[in-house]
Design a protein around this motif. Sequence first.
Motif, mmCIF file in Angstrom:
data_model
loop_
_atom_site.group_PDB
_atom_site.id
_atom_site.type_symbol
_atom_site.label_atom_id
_atom_site.label_comp_id
_atom_site.label_asym_id
_atom_site.label_seq_id
_atom_site.Cartn_x
_atom_site.Cartn_y
_atom_site.Cartn_z
ATOM 1 N N PHE A 1 0.809 -1.223 0.000
ATOM 2 C CA PHE A 1 0.000 0.000 0.000
ATOM 3 C C PHE A 1 0.832 1.258 0.000
ATOM 4 C CE2 PHE A 1 -2.630 -3.065 2.481
ATOM 5 C CZ PHE A 1 -3.564 -3.269 1.480
ATOM 6 N N GLN B 1 -0.218 4.192 -1.936
ATOM 7 C CA GLN B 1 -1.480 4.875 -1.632
ATOM 8 C C GLN B 1 -1.214 6.160 -0.872
ATOM 9 O OE1 GLN B 1 -4.032 3.874 -3.002
ATOM 10 N NE2 GLN B 1 -3.688 1.707 -3.395
ATOM 11 N N CYS C 1 -3.640 8.392 -2.849
ATOM 12 C CA CYS C 1 -4.946 8.733 -2.273
ATOM 13 C C CYS C 1 -5.194 10.241 -2.228
ATOM 14 C CB CYS C 1 -5.092 8.139 -0.879
ATOM 15 S SG CYS C 1 -5.437 6.392 -0.928
ATOM 16 N N PHE D 1 -13.108 5.202 -2.650
ATOM 17 C CA PHE D 1 -12.000 4.270 -2.431
ATOM 18 C C PHE D 1 -10.838 4.922 -1.674
ATOM 19 C CE2 PHE D 1 -8.006 2.400 -4.002
ATOM 20 C CZ PHE D 1 -8.110 1.178 -3.385
ATOM 21 N N PRO D 2 -10.283 6.047 -2.181
ATOM 22 C CA PRO D 2 -9.166 6.653 -1.435
ATOM 23 C C PRO D 2 -9.572 7.075 -0.031
ATOM 24 C CG PRO D 2 -9.810 8.047 -3.272
ATOM 25 C CD PRO D 2 -10.526 6.753 -3.449
ATOM 26 N N THR E 1 -9.359 4.010 2.035
ATOM 27 C CA THR E 1 -8.023 3.405 2.206
ATOM 28 C C THR E 1 -7.095 4.257 3.033
ATOM 29 O OG1 THR E 1 -8.192 3.579 -0.188
ATOM 30 C CG2 THR E 1 -6.905 1.752 0.689
ATOM 31 N N MET F 1 -6.674 3.476 6.656
ATOM 32 C CA MET F 1 -6.074 2.149 6.813
ATOM 33 C C MET F 1 -4.565 2.222 6.600
ATOM 34 S SD MET F 1 -8.560 -0.639 5.015
ATOM 35 C CE MET F 1 -7.208 -1.087 3.943
ATOM 36 N N VAL F 2 -4.191 2.907 5.509
ATOM 37 C CA VAL F 2 -2.766 2.987 5.175
ATOM 38 C C VAL F 2 -2.012 3.676 6.295
ATOM 39 C CG1 VAL F 2 -1.097 3.938 3.564
ATOM 40 C CG2 VAL F 2 -3.205 2.981 2.727
#
Length: 1481
Positions: free
Chosen positions: A420, A423, A427, A574-575, A578, A581-582
């Motif tokens: 990831f 991201q 993101c 989506f971004p 995420t 989380m990232v």
Amino acid sequence: GPEDNDSYLARQDADLPVCFQQTVLVWIPLGFFWILAPWQLLPMCKSKAKKSSVTKLYIIKQVLAALLVLTAVAGLALAFVDAEQGAVPAVQYTNPSLYIATWIMVLLVQDARRSCLRRDSGVLFCFWILSLLCGILPFQSLVRRALQVGFHRKLRASTWSSISQYPLCFVPQNPQMTASFLSSITFEWYTSMVVKGYRKPLEIEDVWELNDKDKTKVLYTAFEKNMKTAMQKARAELEKRKRKKRRQEGDPDHGNSMSKAQSQDILVLPKKKKKKGDNKDSDPPKDYPRGWLMKSLGKTFRQNLLLAVAFKLVHDALVFVSPQLLKLLIAFVSDEDAFAWQGYLYAILLFLTAVIQSLCLQQHFSLCFQLGINVRASLIAAIYKKSLTMSGATRKESTVGETVNLMSADAQRFMDMANFIHQLWSCPLQIILSIVFLWLELGPSVLAGIATLLLLLPINAFLAAKAKTIQERNMKNKDERMKIMTEVLNGIKILKLFAWEPSFEKRVNDIRVRELKDLVNFGYLQSVSLFAFTCAPSLVSLATFAVYVLVDENNILDAQKAFTAISLFNVLRFPMGTLPMVISALVQTNVSTARLERYLSGEDLDTSAIHHNPVAGSAVRFSEATFAWEQDGDAAIRDVTLDITPGSLVAVVGPVGSGKSSLVSAMLGEMENIKGHINIQGSLAYVPQQAWIQNATLKDNIIFGSEVDEARYQQVLKACALLPDLELLPAGDQTEIGEKGINLSGGQKQRVSLARAVYSDADIYVLDDPLSAVDAHVGKYLFEHVLGPKGLLQKKTRILVTHSISFLPQVDNIVVLAGGAVSEHGSYSTLLANKGAFSQFLNLYGNQEENVSEENTAHSKLPQLGHYCPEDSTTEDPGMDPQEIRTNSTPSVETGRVKFSMYVRYLRAVGWCFTFWVAMGYIAQYVASVGSNLWLSEWTDDSVRYQNQSYPAHLQDLRIGVYGALGISQGIFLLFATMLSARGAMRASRVLHQLLLSNILHAPMSFFDTTPVGRIINRFAKDIFTVDETIPSTFRTWISCFMGIISTLIVICLATPFFAVVIIPLSIFYYFVLRFYVATSRQLRRLDSVTRSPIYSHFGETVSGLSVIRAYGHQERFLKKNEITMDINQKSVYSWIISNRWLAIRLEFVGSLVVFFSALLAVIAKGTLQGGIVGLSVSSALNVTQTLNWLVRTSSELETNIVAVERVHEYVIVKNEAPWVTKTRPPRGWPSRGEIQFIDYKVRYRPELDLVLQGITCNIGSTEKVGVVGRTGAGKSSLTNCLFRLLEAAGGKIIIDDVDIATIGLHDLRNNLTIIPQDPVLFTGTLRMNLDPFDQYSDEEVWKALELAHLKTYVQGLPERLLHHVSEAGENLSVGQRQLVCLARALLRKAKILILDEATAAVDLETDHLIQTTIRSAFADCTVLTIAHRLNTIMDSNRVMVLHAGQIVEFDSPEELLRKEGIFSAMAKDAGITAADTTAL
């Protein structure tokens, strides 16, 4: 000018102007080619490599290129011919000449590629595709112009060449190396593997080898180089930091203004602090070089990172192209007079963007995952290498478990992070871009939608935090439950003997109830967060559209705006999801980084104090050697000056803690040198105090990487007394020895360890008390045949640390240590004469050894007599070699498809009612979702209906209201479904665990003998965890994916009914890809987990055997072994990653086709459609790709996980032992007399084995005391097992007080007999629970029993007395106390029949005496059977039963038996007991 251009495009048959065709369209591909092609020629210049053979394909390509050169020449000639007739534009000259150069270049490039592994060139391929695209446009204009000859030769050529670029040939190696450009971007080269995996379950041999650049060794070499430079820099920084700190803490007396007293105060304070620190972990953790790990990783994998960034950028840009194209498409459909070609162009462009986007994304992911496994590999290699060179002090800082954790958990974290890492920038980029585009569409009202999104984030964060606390609490419960389960399974024999199963079942179930309560709450939390997540898109779009419409009446929501906005919001989701989380993953990785940096930058072993200089007449010389375990610790050996001559046998003796083992460690270079040095000449072999055995065959353990020499090997086996043991082991010297040598007894391990040293044929042998774990007579044998003056090693230098005094007269030299210094040394006689510490030592221990040595003399004859009996190993009876089955029955790797019945079984456990309503809830949710989308498309069509009128307000409110209501109701239905499913899942968990537990507790003893405990525990840990947590969530995801896809397809079919025709071939393709993939993927996942554990176990083994590996100098071999194990795991993970990409690219292609057809059909059916419905169908199609991907993922997850149900079920159907309670209950107070009758009793351990007792008949009268003796394997222990019916009779019966024991329930039988077992097993819990788990007795009775067992004073001295907490396996009590607790258990029961299985473990004499006297007094009126291993304990019994090979050979009073010259008297003679002794008793 632009005007003419307009006229070209603005017609029904639009075309491009000729001048544009002949300049721009020609120059684009050529420019691209000339920029990149020269690089392709590099291999030609530099390599002398042999070129690969000329294939037909190659010849065709070259001939074609040559033809193209000719056509270009002809074109140039034509231009000259034309020029004579009149002026010609310059282009007519330049183009053909450019072409001549280009085609020649192509010839060269194609030739150059022959010397590469991969034959075709990506650059050429892209060039052909570009020329093809650019050639199509002029081609179609030419076709239109009555097919005048001109350009189309170029097109023909370019089509040809692009076809010829397909893959050439396969090598059984990894085909990725030779895959063509097209094949590698579509992962086509992997197809053969997937097909193979579908035909038969893959084995590790089928998986392709790694490419050389991905091998652990290559990766690690690169990483190590960067690591060293980065670490030096970091060390320098650390020094700076330390200096700065010192300066700050520096001389406090600088300001003289301070009074003396104050300054002294300040000086005192740090000292105090220091003192406290010295004791236990110093206060601040030690500083270590920081920040170098990430840098060096980044440097090592720079290329990979940059490539991945490039792919990701292209992908992110294209993500935003689709909504724009969608907007154009909707505009096109709404506009009556648009030209048809525009629509087709948009449809094709949509398709192309989707395809390129997915190609880029898959390449990006492929790179990321590769980065992940490569980072993991280099870290594991680094940790492993570090562990081999670590200094003792650093090693003390972390336990073996922690180090293995670094490898498994922390390296794994890096691997997950690498996936990831991009991201982090991608993101924010995506978020910013989507906000910009949304702003362009809807203006400031976007902020409403974004505000809603941001509001949802804290809700989710709060839920996540709650969930985390529940999870943590649950982990505690789970650990507790597993701890009890482990104990239950390890002590299952005791539970059965005492009939205690119900009590423990209740304990486990109580914990399980708490666990399930938490699980349900966790499920509820999850469903709330799912609810928020589902409502999010509809709430966001509702907020945005409502604000947009309400802010200003001129704002009209048309299809273009609405659906572009919706697809942008979909991109945004989506971004947004995420990023958090990232970030949390990053935080975790930071922790791991710190741990790894501390470990990898630890001090290395410093062996500079060990010299290897040749000195005549000395093998080992200590020169004023002072060594300590830690750099600034106390010295463990002080000023030792010793000279050991080659070929001598030196014994090192001294009291406990005098530094004997430290002396050995110092020689091996394991300690920190303080002053002096040690000089060693020649190679070392080392036998540690605790034998270190590898998980390999017995033979491998002895040979230990040397070359095999059969004769020497046999000689060594004989000398180390291993031949008799080999006969007992199932596969001789090829027997696999379990981890840490579990299937060998202590003595066997020690002898294997000794054999390894003897085999290694070194010059100097360092033996750290090798004879302590073996029986006295075996020790004698080993000394004679191996160590002593006549042994195998007589010519070698031997340094023997020993406690046994009997061998000392035979050694050359004795070194006496006291307090780490040599107090005296010399031969045995000189030291005795000196009357120093040594002779005191002898007087102290000598007396105790005298009686032993008598026995020894009796025993030492044995080996010559050839009845050499190996010491009592763990294997009791030949029929029951539990290990034989343990290590050799490998867990079957389940293969093939999962049976449908498993799903049915799981759903049945959930309950059909639950299942039905959950399904209904999901269906309702998707009905609402389709409804809300259709409503939105209606709403947007209003803009066309009320084009020039004012929009009615009531209609607007209605539109907003219904849209909102549908959105919310979706969420509510989902909430209903997920809450129900949480309850259902809990029910399933409860049912399955209950079945499993009660069945395992009812299983017969033979089941536990043949099944490794680990495997049963795994069912309770891993499989139950899967049933509890993984399966429910996977099921939920699967249902929502499935419904999502169905609803999308329905929407598209509503818009364009013809789409139904397209669905059929697509779904067939999809199904096949899925079937193929799932089979392969599941097998690869299993291979991954199977090949992963050897890495960790090999590592754990290495760390625990470090001193041995270093002493023998085998570091390189172990590094190599680690690399091989790593590569095997790497290749299965790598293959799994590629299989995922293979799948994703095929599925995304299906997705792109769905998009293409929905757009195409909309264009075709243009006149009949409203803009709204088209927007709806295409925007849903754009969203379907991800869902298609997810569906396959979850299907394969579900298949992988549902196996857990199968595995649990496997143990639910194990056949049970006899029922615990039957109809026939024994009379109350049975057995009142305690008479036992055996009537022709036969028994065997398992149906396929021989009889262990071969027809025993005897009567044992009431209150008789009977001793049972016999050699190992005579069937003594089987006797107890039969009385308790752990073994069921194969013939005959046992009658106790007129009741046949086979007719009553097991618990009725076992509750009324008492046993004091061989090894004292205690369970975690209170002391009282260990004595009386059912709380049947009053406290007085318990105290009375403790008093009789001589434990009363001890227990009264404890703070919690009876509630004293007993730790795992009774670790916090001494062995003697544990024995006494078992005695107290028996006293508390006070049954009429007592069986005493005498402890083989050397219980100290005192405890033994206590137990004997107590039994004589307390059990005077009971029948006592004693299974004896030492004869003196049974010399006073009424009768002695002598067993031999499962039959009674003698049965009479001890005095009688001693008179008869039988087996018993022979045994007594061996033990040094004569008839005279018995009368003395």
